[in-house]
Design a protein around this motif. Structure first.
Motif, PDB file in Angstrom:
ATOM      1  N   ASP A   9       0.811  -1.214   0.000  1.00 24.37           N
ATOM      2  CA  ASP A   9       0.000   0.000   0.000  1.00 24.37           C
ATOM      3  C   ASP A   9       0.843   1.263   0.000  1.00 24.37           C
ATOM      4  O   ASP A   9       0.322   2.353  -0.124  1.00 24.37           O
ATOM      5  CB  ASP A   9      -0.934   0.010   1.213  1.00 24.37           C
ATOM      6  N   GLU A  10       2.150   1.141   0.133  1.00 26.42           N
ATOM      7  CA  GLU A  10       3.030   2.299   0.158  1.00 26.42           C
ATOM      8  C   GLU A  10       3.508   2.689  -1.236  1.00 26.42           C
ATOM      9  O   GLU A  10       4.108   3.734  -1.418  1.00 26.42           O
ATOM     10  CB  GLU A  10       4.241   2.000   1.047  1.00 26.42           C
ATOM     11  N   THR A  11       3.264   1.853  -2.235  1.00 27.71           N
ATOM     12  CA  THR A  11       3.725   2.138  -3.586  1.00 27.71           C
ATOM     13  C   THR A  11       2.805   3.165  -4.235  1.00 27.71           C
ATOM     14  O   THR A  11       1.614   2.927  -4.365  1.00 27.71           O
ATOM     15  CB  THR A  11       3.729   0.850  -4.445  1.00 27.71           C
ATOM     16  N   PRO A  12       3.340   4.329  -4.625  1.00 26.22           N
ATOM     17  CA  PRO A  12       2.494   5.330  -5.277  1.00 26.22           C
ATOM     18  C   PRO A  12       1.870   4.776  -6.552  1.00 26.22           C
ATOM     19  O   PRO A  12       2.469   3.927  -7.225  1.00 26.22           O
ATOM     20  CB  PRO A  12       3.460   6.469  -5.598  1.00 26.22           C
ATOM     21  N   LEU A  13       0.690   5.258  -6.892  1.00 19.97           N
ATOM     22  CA  LEU A  13      -0.007   4.760  -8.079  1.00 19.97           C
ATOM     23  C   LEU A  13       0.859   4.829  -9.324  1.00 19.97           C
ATOM     24  O   LEU A  13       0.858   3.924 -10.141  1.00 19.97           O
ATOM     25  CB  LEU A  13      -1.297   5.558  -8.304  1.00 19.97           C
ATOM     26  N   GLY A  14       1.639   5.893  -9.472  1.00 19.87           N
ATOM     27  CA  GLY A  14       2.458   6.057 -10.666  1.00 19.87           C
ATOM     28  C   GLY A  14       3.680   5.160 -10.714  1.00 19.87           C
ATOM     29  O   GLY A  14       4.321   5.043 -11.743  1.00 19.87           O
ATOM     30  N   GLU A  15       4.009   4.505  -9.604  1.00 19.96           N
ATOM     31  CA  GLU A  15       5.206   3.667  -9.556  1.00 19.96           C
ATOM     32  C   GLU A  15       4.898   2.183  -9.421  1.00 19.96           C
ATOM     33  O   GLU A  15       5.798   1.373  -9.266  1.00 19.96           O
ATOM     34  CB  GLU A  15       6.088   4.101  -8.376  1.00 19.96           C
ATOM     35  N   ALA A  37      -2.666  -2.036 -10.163  1.00 18.04           N
ATOM     36  CA  ALA A  37      -2.134  -3.302  -9.664  1.00 18.04           C
ATOM     37  C   ALA A  37      -2.312  -3.372  -8.145  1.00 18.04           C
ATOM     38  O   ALA A  37      -2.002  -4.389  -7.536  1.00 18.04           O
ATOM     39  CB  ALA A  37      -0.661  -3.439 -10.022  1.00 18.04           C
ATOM     40  N   LEU A  38      -2.811  -2.295  -7.542  1.00 20.37           N
ATOM     41  CA  LEU A  38      -3.049  -2.280  -6.102  1.00 20.37           C
ATOM     42  C   LEU A  38      -4.257  -3.135  -5.740  1.00 20.37           C
ATOM     43  O   LEU A  38      -5.150  -3.365  -6.559  1.00 20.37           O
ATOM     44  CB  LEU A  38      -3.288  -0.849  -5.620  1.00 20.37           C
ATOM     45  N   ASP A  39      -4.300  -3.546  -4.497  1.00 19.29           N
ATOM     46  CA  ASP A  39      -5.430  -4.284  -3.957  1.00 19.29           C
ATOM     47  C   ASP A  39      -6.697  -3.433  -4.133  1.00 19.29           C
ATOM     48  O   ASP A  39      -6.707  -2.261  -3.742  1.00 19.29           O
ATOM     49  CB  ASP A  39      -5.159  -4.559  -2.478  1.00 19.29           C
ATOM     50  N   PRO A  40      -7.749  -3.985  -4.718  1.00 18.57           N
ATOM     51  CA  PRO A  40      -8.981  -3.206  -4.919  1.00 18.57           C
ATOM     52  C   PRO A  40      -9.515  -2.569  -3.630  1.00 18.57           C
ATOM     53  O   PRO A  40     -10.001  -1.439  -3.657  1.00 18.57           O
ATOM     54  CB  PRO A  40      -9.963  -4.234  -5.475  1.00 18.57           C
ATOM     55  N   ALA A  41      -9.406  -3.263  -2.511  1.00 26.05           N
ATOM     56  CA  ALA A  41      -9.878  -2.694  -1.244  1.00 26.05           C
ATOM     57  C   ALA A  41      -9.090  -1.436  -0.896  1.00 26.05           C
ATOM     58  O   ALA A  41      -9.645  -0.462  -0.383  1.00 26.05           O
ATOM     59  CB  ALA A  41      -9.761  -3.723  -0.124  1.00 26.05           C
ATOM     60  N   TYR A  42      -7.799  -1.432  -1.195  1.00 27.09           N
ATOM     61  CA  TYR A  42      -6.970  -0.260  -0.926  1.00 27.09           C
ATOM     62  C   TYR A  42      -7.343   0.891  -1.855  1.00 27.09           C
ATOM     63  O   TYR A  42      -7.396   2.050  -1.429  1.00 27.09           O
ATOM     64  CB  TYR A  42      -5.483  -0.605  -1.054  1.00 27.09           C
TER      65      TYR A  42
END
Length: 118
Positions: A9-15, A37-42
């Motif tokens: 959850d610490e990875t910025p959307l652009g990275e 690619a992030l968890d949908p809940a996040y």
């Protein structure tokens, strides 16, 4: 989290890794498909945070000026992020200083008792 491309959850959307799914979120009554690619809940948690920030900023913006509202909310979120980053940096610096002081104290005690040469 997606098992094929774990992203914290610490990875910025652009990275983040190559987006591999679409999450649809609602913000201010509008639906946005977010490829991520992030968890949908996040991603939903992020959307709720943006919604709350926009709700808080809405008292300062006339009705119907959604672009101004979005910019004001973005500025508030950026302010929080930068203040948090500055505080994190300050705390890390303090920890490094304290660790160095502990190292000096340990070295002094060991040298005093002849168990360690400096």
């Amino acid at each position: 989290m997606n098992a094929r491309h774990p992203v914290d959850d610490e990875t910025p959307l652009g990275e983040q890794a190559t987006p591999n799914h679409v999450v649809v979120v609602d913000i201010q009554g509008l639906r946005y498909p977010i490829r991520s690619a992030l968890d949908p809940a996040y991603v939903h948690k992020l959307a709720r945070y943006v919604e709350r920030t926009m709700d808080a900023a809405s008292s300062a913006v006339p009705i119907g000026e959604s672009t101004k509202l979005a910019v004001l909310a973005a500025l508030n979120i950026a302010d929080e992020a930068l203040r948090s980053r500055d505080e994190e940096s300050r705390v890390a610096s303090e920890l490094v200083e304290k660790a160095a002081e502990l190292e000096r104290l340990i070295d002094a005690v060991l040298a005093k008792h002849g168990q360690f040469e400096i």
